[in-house]
Design a protein around this motif. Structure first.
Motif, mmCIF file in Angstrom:
data_model
loop_
_atom_site.group_PDB
_atom_site.id
_atom_site.type_symbol
_atom_site.label_atom_id
_atom_site.label_comp_id
_atom_site.label_asym_id
_atom_site.label_seq_id
_atom_site.Cartn_x
_atom_site.Cartn_y
_atom_site.Cartn_z
ATOM 1 N N ASP A 270 0.851 -1.186 0.000
ATOM 2 C CA ASP A 270 0.000 0.000 0.000
ATOM 3 C C ASP A 270 0.892 1.243 0.000
ATOM 4 O OD1 ASP A 270 -2.460 -1.288 -0.012
ATOM 5 O OD2 ASP A 270 -2.493 -1.501 2.168
ATOM 6 N N ILE A 271 0.647 2.120 -0.950
ATOM 7 C CA ILE A 271 1.411 3.365 -1.064
ATOM 8 C C ILE A 271 0.503 4.536 -0.700
ATOM 9 C CG2 ILE A 271 2.714 4.891 -2.586
ATOM 10 C CD1 ILE A 271 4.161 2.332 -2.142
ATOM 11 N N ASP A 272 0.913 5.323 0.282
ATOM 12 C CA ASP A 272 0.214 6.572 0.600
ATOM 13 C C ASP A 272 0.729 7.660 -0.331
ATOM 14 O OD1 ASP A 272 -1.283 5.430 2.575
ATOM 15 O OD2 ASP A 272 0.011 6.110 4.220
ATOM 16 N N ILE A 273 -0.192 8.320 -1.032
ATOM 17 C CA ILE A 273 0.167 9.393 -1.957
ATOM 18 C C ILE A 273 -0.395 10.704 -1.406
ATOM 19 C CG2 ILE A 273 0.059 10.193 -4.349
ATOM 20 C CD1 ILE A 273 -0.575 7.306 -5.143
ATOM 21 N N PHE A 274 0.448 11.686 -1.284
ATOM 22 C CA PHE A 274 0.055 12.975 -0.702
ATOM 23 C C PHE A 274 0.189 14.077 -1.749
ATOM 24 C CE2 PHE A 274 1.833 10.270 2.573
ATOM 25 C CZ PHE A 274 0.951 10.405 3.640
ATOM 26 N N GLN A 275 -0.706 15.074 -1.637
ATOM 27 C CA GLN A 275 -0.576 16.279 -2.435
ATOM 28 C C GLN A 275 -1.120 17.462 -1.641
ATOM 29 O OE1 GLN A 275 -4.175 16.292 -5.585
ATOM 30 N NE2 GLN A 275 -3.323 18.270 -4.988
ATOM 31 N N LEU A 276 -0.601 18.644 -1.936
ATOM 32 C CA LEU A 276 -1.101 19.852 -1.298
ATOM 33 C C LEU A 276 -2.315 20.389 -2.041
ATOM 34 C CD1 LEU A 276 2.160 21.835 -0.424
ATOM 35 C CD2 LEU A 276 0.756 20.417 1.084
ATOM 36 N N LEU A 277 -3.256 20.968 -1.279
ATOM 37 C CA LEU A 277 -4.419 21.651 -1.840
ATOM 38 C C LEU A 277 -4.482 23.049 -1.227
ATOM 39 C CD1 LEU A 277 -7.127 18.832 -1.630
ATOM 40 C CD2 LEU A 277 -6.045 19.694 -3.713
ATOM 41 N N PRO A 278 -4.597 24.084 -2.043
ATOM 42 C CA PRO A 278 -4.692 25.437 -1.469
ATOM 43 C C PRO A 278 -6.009 25.621 -0.733
ATOM 44 C CG PRO A 278 -5.079 25.491 -3.831
ATOM 45 C CD PRO A 278 -4.642 24.099 -3.511
ATOM 46 N N ALA A 279 -5.989 26.504 0.253
ATOM 47 C CA ALA A 279 -7.197 26.783 1.027
ATOM 48 C C ALA A 279 -8.138 27.660 0.220
ATOM 49 C CB ALA A 279 -6.831 27.456 2.338
ATOM 50 N N SER A 280 -9.422 27.421 0.409
ATOM 51 C CA SER A 280 -10.457 28.226 -0.227
ATOM 52 C C SER A 280 -11.396 28.728 0.852
ATOM 53 C CB SER A 280 -11.224 27.389 -1.263
ATOM 54 O OG SER A 280 -12.301 28.113 -1.807
ATOM 55 N N GLY A 281 -11.751 30.018 0.809
ATOM 56 C CA GLY A 281 -12.592 30.588 1.845
ATOM 57 C C GLY A 281 -11.761 31.057 3.021
ATOM 58 N N SER A 282 -12.422 31.514 4.065
ATOM 59 C CA SER A 282 -11.724 32.028 5.241
ATOM 60 C C SER A 282 -12.515 31.694 6.490
ATOM 61 C CB SER A 282 -11.530 33.547 5.130
ATOM 62 O OG SER A 282 -12.787 34.203 5.036
ATOM 63 N N GLY A 283 -11.829 31.735 7.624
ATOM 64 C CA GLY A 283 -12.491 31.476 8.904
ATOM 65 C C GLY A 283 -13.024 30.056 8.974
ATOM 66 N N VAL A 284 -14.226 29.935 9.552
ATOM 67 C CA VAL A 284 -14.821 28.603 9.718
ATOM 68 C C VAL A 284 -15.236 27.998 8.387
ATOM 69 C CG1 VAL A 284 -15.606 29.075 12.062
ATOM 70 C CG2 VAL A 284 -17.081 29.668 10.126
ATOM 71 N N SER A 285 -15.349 28.814 7.347
ATOM 72 C CA SER A 285 -15.747 28.307 6.028
ATOM 73 C C SER A 285 -14.549 27.889 5.184
ATOM 74 C CB SER A 285 -16.558 29.367 5.281
ATOM 75 O OG SER A 285 -15.770 30.528 5.052
ATOM 76 N N SER A 286 -13.347 27.963 5.743
ATOM 77 C CA SER A 286 -12.159 27.568 4.994
ATOM 78 C C SER A 286 -12.168 26.066 4.722
ATOM 79 C CB SER A 286 -10.897 27.955 5.774
ATOM 80 O OG SER A 286 -9.736 27.496 5.111
ATOM 81 N N SER A 287 -11.796 25.698 3.515
ATOM 82 C CA SER A 287 -11.749 24.283 3.139
ATOM 83 C C SER A 287 -10.739 24.101 2.024
ATOM 84 C CB SER A 287 -13.124 23.784 2.688
ATOM 85 O OG SER A 287 -13.549 24.494 1.536
ATOM 86 N N ALA A 288 -10.419 22.862 1.743
ATOM 87 C CA ALA A 288 -9.479 22.560 0.663
ATOM 88 C C ALA A 288 -10.144 22.789 -0.681
ATOM 89 C CB ALA A 288 -9.000 21.116 0.778
ATOM 90 N N ASP A 289 -9.434 23.422 -1.575
ATOM 91 C CA ASP A 289 -9.956 23.719 -2.911
ATOM 92 C C ASP A 289 -9.729 22.500 -3.804
ATOM 93 O OD1 ASP A 289 -10.767 24.707 -5.309
ATOM 94 O OD2 ASP A 289 -9.630 26.576 -5.184
ATOM 95 N N LEU A 290 -10.808 21.745 -4.045
ATOM 96 C CA LEU A 290 -10.697 20.510 -4.822
ATOM 97 C C LEU A 290 -10.547 20.762 -6.312
ATOM 98 C CD1 LEU A 290 -13.283 18.239 -2.977
ATOM 99 C CD2 LEU A 290 -10.800 18.258 -2.767
#
Length: 625
Positions: A98-118
């Motif tokens: 099993d290979i774990d693959i990682f990538q960065l995602l920039p944040a979208s939104g601010s405060g409590v509404s911040s989430s990863a930009d898919l």
């Protein structure tokens, strides 16, 4: 008149052959030759004849033995007989990890509404190559990895990676896990001139695992099939509105649709010693198969008499020489990519696979107006193996090939029994929306004979296949239309011609468990209760339950009593949970009426018991005196 002579056919070894020749000479030539001294010239010829007979008998016995797969000792002979039985011996076995693959995602939104930009989620095409720091062992991830997908079969984890000076997320870290095998790709080319029917070529290399792909200089792809007469393969296409407007609504659970594709350009591969042989078909015509198949007009062309005799024995495979076994390459250059590797040395330890050799993210559809950020996201991909690679070993031994070939012969890659169909349903690739639970029973219909009575009529050529799937939280749900269509297509390649399969939904009966125990006075009651609850959760884990499996109450009693600190079980109560507004199924089931002799039976309609929310639905308490 010549008299027939009594000849013995049972003599097998040198001594018995020699004695038989001596007796033969004494009986039929008593006056011609009677000097049976060991030093006489006549005895020399008798012994030479005995020697020749002994050698011939040895080779006859050896040939017979080598023609029987249970008795053969020559590896090449066993491999050829295994191939005739439909089994492909393995030259080298790769390790799996099993290979774990990682990538960065920039944040979208601010405060409590911040989430990863898919929008920046990558799609890594199949064939990603990575390397271990141990002996530079290479691994290949054979399936595509799509960070946009997040379901029970392709889960995705997202966590905060970095924060700005105000504590707001700037980047998130996405992780997906994929299977990889220890292999590296080797490429070779083969020049093909004039067409040769059933053309063969040999790949000579150490530790060959199998063929990756074959293309020709005209841009055509050649597909590997189990045998040349099979002219279709499975092809997966992305589940989009363009490919299937109705099924596309289920693209989250079923990202790909399974289709059958006809492939006139095909080949087979077989192990020959430590090498791999590739064989193509016999078709040398550019006309499609249907224009070359036998018809009443040309059926007589294959007869040796040249006349269309209606009672002549005709081989149905040779009325005309068609491309039924696939086309043969001609006047082109084949580019063959194959995998080598595996072996015991490929079982590398954990956290050693960290280097990316090659990665293809061309189909990721990143936002076009942020090229710098896109490059940062692509370069952020890293890999690691949380567990060690296992399963790598050298090729199969003679005994393993022999036993596996015998097992293959009985199945012949066809679904015949009830268990065959269940295993086939479970083995459908997860990208097509694999089913979680499968149950099969005969198709029965009611026949009304009078207004009061009816009888069941069993259809011997039809079966009902009841299936269920998981949702993203691993809760049982009905399989969607796309999954059922894929399952139908997948099963069609293995089912018997006369079998009919009805794919139906099974029922889910949600239950809760309440129990009461008395603990040993010297024990910590709360700790004991937590242990018991955890044990009951494990018992009712959905992985341990199948459709139409009853609940044996005595098993629950035994499990609780086996927990350290439990003195006795005073009560166990199974209740039906059917509040649909709380997320349960709407099936109402009378547990009391379904209980007989301490066993809770499922309904006549195929159903499965499910503890939907274990943390809420499994309750216990300590009884006090």
């Amino acid at each position: 008149m010549a008299t027939s002579k009594d000849i013995r056919y049972l003599d097998r070894d040198f001594d018995s052959l020699k004695q038989g020749l001596i007796e033969f000479a004494k009986i039929y030539y008593p006056n011609t030759y009677n000097d049976f001294n060991e030093a006489s010239p006549g005895m020399m010829f008798i012994e030479m004849a005995s020697y020749v007979g002994d050698v011939l008998n040895y080779y006859i016995d050896s040939q017979l033995k080598e023609s029987l797969i249970l008795q053969s000792t020559e590896k090449n002979n066993v491999m050829m007989m295994a191939a005739a039985m439909g089994y492909k011996p393995k030259i080298s076995v790769p390790s799996v990890v099993d290979i774990d693959i990682f990538q960065l995602l920039p944040a979208s939104g601010s405060g409590v509404s911040s989430s990863a930009d898919l929008n920046y989620a990558l799609k890594i095409e199949a064939g990603m190559q990575v390397r271990s720091s141990i002996a530079s062992t290479e691994f290949i991830i054979q399936d595509a990895v799509d960070f946009k997908l997040d379901n029970i079969y392709e889960s995705r984890e997202i966590s905060v990676y970095s924060l700005d000076e105000y504590g707001a997320p700037t980047y998130y870290l996405a992780k997906k896990t994929a299977k990889a095998i220890s292999a590296r790709i080797v490429e070779t080319t083969v020049e093909i001139g004039a067409p040769t029917k059933f053309y063969k070529t040999i790949l000579t290399a150490a530790n060959i695992i199998g063929i990756q792909d074959v293309t020709d200089s005209d841009g055509n792809t050649w597909y590997e099939v189990p045998y040349l007469a099979q002219d279709t393969i499975f092809e997966q296409v992305q589940n989009t509105a363009f490919n299937d407007p109705d099924a596309s609504v289920y693209s989250a659970e079923t990202p790909y649709l399974l289709k059958l594709k006809r492939v006139p350009r095909r080949f087979i591969s077989r192990a020959v010693g430590e090498d791999l042989e590739i064989q193509f078909g016999a078709g040398i015509s550019s006309s499609p198969d249907e224009e070359l198949l036998a018809t009443p007009e040309n059926i007589g062309l294959s007869l040796p008499t040249g006349k269309p005799d209606i009672d002549f024995s005709i081989d149905p495979t040779s009325p005309v020489y068609t491309s039924t076994y696939g086309l043969v390459p001609s006047n082109t250059t084949l580019t063959i990519r194959y995998l080598i590797g595996g072996g015991i040395q490929s079982n590398v330890p954990s956290s050693t696979i960290n280097e990316i050799i090659s990665i293809n993210t061309a189909n990721s559809n990143l936002p076009p107006n942020t090229p710098t950020l896109n490059t940062t996201i692509i370069n952020s991909v890293v890999v690691n193996n949380p567990t060690g690679a296992v399963g790598g070993r050298s090729g199969e031994t003679i005994d393993e090939i022999r036993q596996n070939a015998i097992a293959q012969l009985s199945s012949q890659n066809r679904a015949v029994t009830r268990e065959d169909y269940i295993i086939r349903a479970y083995s459908m690739p997860t990208t097509q929306g694999s089913v979680a639970k499968v149950y099969i029973n005969p198709d029965e219909q009611n026949r009304i004979e009078t207004s009061q009575t009816s009888t069941q009529i069993t259809n011997p050529l039809a079966m009902n296949m009841y299936v269920l799937s998981y949702d993203s939280n691993k809760l049982l749900v009905n399989a969607n239309r796309a999954i059922k269509d894929n399952l139908k297509t997948y099963i069609s390649q293995y089912r018997m011609l006369t079998d009919s399969i009805n794919i139906r939904d099974a029922y889910v009966i949600n239950i809760g468990i309440d129990f009461e125990i008395i603990t040993i006075p010297s024990s910590n009651s709360n700790e004991v209760l937590l242990k018991v609850i955890q044990s009951v959760k494990t018992l009712f884990s959905i992985d341990n339950w199948q459709i139409n499996q009853p609940i044996i109450i005595s098993d629950i009693f035994a499990l609780i009593l086996s927990t350290s600190g439990v003195q006795t079980v005073t009560n166990i109560n199974i209740i039906n949970k059917n509040q649909q507004q709380l997320g349960y199924s709407n099936i109402t089931y009378n547990i009391e009426l379904a209980t007989k002799n301490g066993i809770i039976y499922p309904s006549l309609d195929p159903s499965i018991f499910e503890v939907r929310y274990p943390n809420l639905d499994i309750k216990g308490r300590i009884a006090t005196f």
